[in-house]
Design an enzyme around this catalytic site. Structure first.
Site, mmCIF file in Angstrom:
data_model
loop_
_atom_site.group_PDB
_atom_site.id
_atom_site.type_symbol
_atom_site.label_atom_id
_atom_site.label_comp_id
_atom_site.label_asym_id
_atom_site.label_seq_id
_atom_site.Cartn_x
_atom_site.Cartn_y
_atom_site.Cartn_z
ATOM 1 N N CYS A 1 -2.951 5.127 -10.377
ATOM 2 C CA CYS A 1 -2.911 5.265 -8.923
ATOM 3 C C CYS A 1 -2.181 6.554 -8.613
ATOM 4 C CB CYS A 1 -2.202 4.075 -8.278
ATOM 5 S SG CYS A 1 -1.898 4.295 -6.497
ATOM 6 N N ASN A 2 -2.852 7.486 -7.967
ATOM 7 C CA ASN A 2 -2.247 8.778 -7.680
ATOM 8 C C ASN A 2 -1.065 8.655 -6.730
ATOM 9 O OD1 ASN A 2 -4.186 11.150 -8.782
ATOM 10 N ND2 ASN A 2 -5.408 9.351 -8.209
ATOM 11 N N THR A 3 -1.247 7.953 -5.618
ATOM 12 C CA THR A 3 -0.208 7.882 -4.596
ATOM 13 C C THR A 3 1.041 7.176 -5.110
ATOM 14 O OG1 THR A 3 -2.036 7.686 -3.018
ATOM 15 C CG2 THR A 3 0.174 7.403 -2.152
ATOM 16 N N ALA A 4 0.870 6.231 -6.020
ATOM 17 C CA ALA A 4 2.028 5.519 -6.568
ATOM 18 C C ALA A 4 2.988 6.455 -7.278
ATOM 19 C CB ALA A 4 1.565 4.421 -7.518
ATOM 20 N N ASP B 1 0.825 -1.204 0.000
ATOM 21 C CA ASP B 1 0.000 0.000 0.000
ATOM 22 C C ASP B 1 0.863 1.258 0.000
ATOM 23 O OD1 ASP B 1 -1.640 2.212 1.628
ATOM 24 O OD2 ASP B 1 -3.031 0.892 0.566
ATOM 25 N N ARG B 2 0.615 2.131 -0.932
ATOM 26 C CA ARG B 2 1.436 3.320 -1.109
ATOM 27 C C ARG B 2 1.238 4.319 0.028
ATOM 28 N NH1 ARG B 2 -0.709 -0.331 -3.577
ATOM 29 N NH2 ARG B 2 -2.517 0.961 -4.070
ATOM 30 N N THR B 3 -0.017 4.518 0.424
ATOM 31 C CA THR B 3 -0.294 5.473 1.502
ATOM 32 C C THR B 3 0.309 5.004 2.822
ATOM 33 O OG1 THR B 3 -2.311 6.254 0.442
ATOM 34 C CG2 THR B 3 -2.135 6.595 2.817
ATOM 35 N N CYS C 1 -7.609 10.453 -6.027
ATOM 36 C CA CYS C 1 -7.460 9.031 -5.701
ATOM 37 C C CYS C 1 -8.254 8.294 -6.753
ATOM 38 C CB CYS C 1 -7.984 8.726 -4.303
ATOM 39 S SG CYS C 1 -7.974 6.953 -3.911
ATOM 40 N N LYS D 1 -12.628 1.184 -1.377
ATOM 41 C CA LYS D 1 -11.718 0.051 -1.566
ATOM 42 C C LYS D 1 -12.326 -1.256 -1.063
ATOM 43 C CE LYS D 1 -7.147 2.201 -1.892
ATOM 44 N NZ LYS D 1 -6.759 1.561 -3.169
ATOM 45 N N THR E 1 -5.640 10.819 -0.823
ATOM 46 C CA THR E 1 -5.243 10.181 0.432
ATOM 47 C C THR E 1 -4.265 11.082 1.175
ATOM 48 O OG1 THR E 1 -3.325 9.053 -0.489
ATOM 49 C CG2 THR E 1 -5.458 7.930 -0.679
#
Length: 512
Positions: A324-327, A289-291, A441, A410, A368
């Protein structure tokens, strides 16, 4: 010693003797070259389990050739030599599914005849019945300039004399390069000349082994193997444009991946299946999980993201999209080690907003906590002259609950508490004057689609969906509407402006 400039791979086995003859003539031609270039020529051959010589459409033959090409590619070969006229019947199928260049033998023959014999009209092809019936040579020579002639089948025979001479029990393919096989070939030549052939071409690579035994003749006889070998080495053929392929890092998260693929399909102008864009998806939900990595010291996803991108690279993807934004907080770490460019969804979004709303100043961001903390949006927005606005702490908690909560998106929910939470955060940004809000997100568009949204107090904002924007940009690259970026390149301002016009519709409010 000169460096190796090019690497050729000869597909043997589909016509063993003919392939070996082309290989020999390539070596001979290369040795005679005066340009000093050192060539790497690889010959690869494996036994085909059964005799498929009489079946040009054999699945076994096709898959053998394809597998051999893949094997040559894995060995660093850049250009494939396919010394089999039968294999050229499905050349486009091979090209469509192979990343490396396959040189067209019949195209080389056609170019040679046009250049060396400009006054020729009737071309006699010494080939088998199956090749003659396939229409292979007509694809290249059948035009107002040429008339194609083939050996005729004698009354009472089942095949023409070339077929008998090559594939008969005492034929050339069995190693008999004299006697009856040569008599049959000379008779075939005589028959074609009697019908007015101005030029004869060998249309089976096995004939390259015995061409000298057929001369002298009253018309020129062209050895296709020799012409092909020289054509390959000269490199004067135009490189073929491979079908553009978009690689997708999937599983981050799984529902967002499906949503992104749907947007690719929806935004592709098509009237049939074949008009759609080639996608290669590596669905890897096991990427950490990136976050959690960014805000809670969780497992680092860098290696997993990189490994997934490398699989897409190995699959001949032209660009990589990560829905995926956080990635994207990890993209700068891995891009320098990739040979395929990652289309940065966040940068593309910022560029598009700047081009679409020239007077826009502040942009709301629903994302996130990890995305916000990593500043992955703040940097491209700042570069575009925009100011990032995020929800107040209490509303940011609701954003996280809408995404990660037990009844969040999710977990598969798209109504109820998650919708209430994200709507409240969205309205909070609108009350602070944000007229454009990024759904930062990739699960959020499942709750709030891109487009106009009004708050309870009557304020209006445009919700921007980065996955929609990314999908449209990938479609534009794949269709050649704008030039795809290099591994370390970026789109030009003109590219961005054109992409912006395609990726949005006119907004219903002023961006003052």
């Amino acid at each position: 010693m000169h460096p190796i400039n090019r690497s050729f791979g000869v597909v043997g086995g589909d016509g063993v003797l003919g392939a070996a003859d082309v290989f020999f003539k390539m070596i001979k031609s290369a040795s005679a070259s005066e340009d000093g270039e050192r060539l790497d020529i690889v010959f690869e051959q494996h036994p085909i389990q059964s005799d498929v010589s009489d079946d040009p459409h054999s699945t076994q033959r096709k898959l053998y050739v394809y597998d051999t090409i893949l094997s040559l590619e894995s060995r660093g070969v850049t250009t494939v030599v396919l010394p089999s006229f039968v294999s050229h019947l499905y050349l486009e199928q091979l090209r469509e599914n192979c990343a490396i260049e396959i040189v067209d033998m019949v195209e080389g023959l056609h170019a040679h005849v046009r250049r060396r014999f400009p006054g020729i009209r009737r071309v006699g092809i010494l080939t088998s019945d199956s090749i003659a019936e396939s229409g292979l040579f007509e694809r290249y020579f059948a035009n107002p300039q040429f008339e194609v002639l083939y050996p005729q089948v004698d009354e009472g025979e089942h095949s023409n004399r070339v077929t008998q001479a090559v594939y008969g029990r005492s034929g050339v393919e069995s190693g008999n390069w004299a006697g009856r096989s040569i008599e049959l070939l000379r008779e075939a030549c005589a028959g074609l000349m009697a019908r007015g052939a101005d030029l004869l071409l060998t249309g089976l690579t096995e004939l390259g082994l015995v061409v000298e035994h057929l001369e002298p003749l009253d018309v020129p006889l062209v050895d296709a193997n020799c012409v092909y070998a020289q054509y390959v080495l000269n490199g004067q053929y135009a490189s073929r444009t491979r079908t553009f392929k978009v690689g997708v890092v999937g599983g981050v998260g799984p529902a967002a991946t499906v949503d992104f693929m749907q947007k690719i399909v929806r935004n592709t102008p098509a009237t049939r299946d074949q008009d759609h864009i080639k996608l290669l998806v590596e669905q890897n939900p096991q990427i950490p999980d990136r976050t959690e990595s960014l805000v809670a010291g969780g497992a680092d996803p860098t290696v997993s993201l990189y490994a997934t991108c490398k699989k897409l690279e190995a699959g001949a993807a032209d660009i990589i999209a990560i829905p995926c934004n956080t990635a994207h907080a990890f993209v700068e770490r891995i891009q320098p080690y990739l040979n395929v460019p990652i289309v940065n969804m966040l940068t593309v979004t910022a560029e598009l907003l700047r081009a679409t709303f020239p007077t826009l100043r502040e942009v709301g961001l629903l994302a996130t906590t990890g995305t916000i903390a990593s500043r992955v949006y703040e940097r491209p927005l700042t570069a575009a002259g925009l100011v990032q606005v995020t929800p107040a702490p209490a509303l940011q908690e609701r954003v996280m609950r809408a995404i990660y909560g037990p009844k969040g998106v999710k977990a598969g929910y798209t109504t109820g508490e998650c919708m209430d939470d994200i709507a409240a955060a969205c309205d909070g940004l609108m009350e602070r004057g944000c007229q454009v809000i990024i759904l930062g997100c990739t699960e959020l568009p499942l709750l709030l689609p891109q487009g106009e949204r009004s708050s309870a107090s009557g304020r209006v904002a445009w919700l921007a969906d980065p996955t929609e924007i990314l999908a449209k940009r990938c479609v534009a690259y794949a269709r050649g509407e704008i030039e795809a970026p290099g591994a370390r390149g970026a789109s030009t301002p003109a590219d961005v402006s054109r992409a912006a016009r395609r990726a949005t519709t006119a907004t219903p409010f002023s961006s003052t």
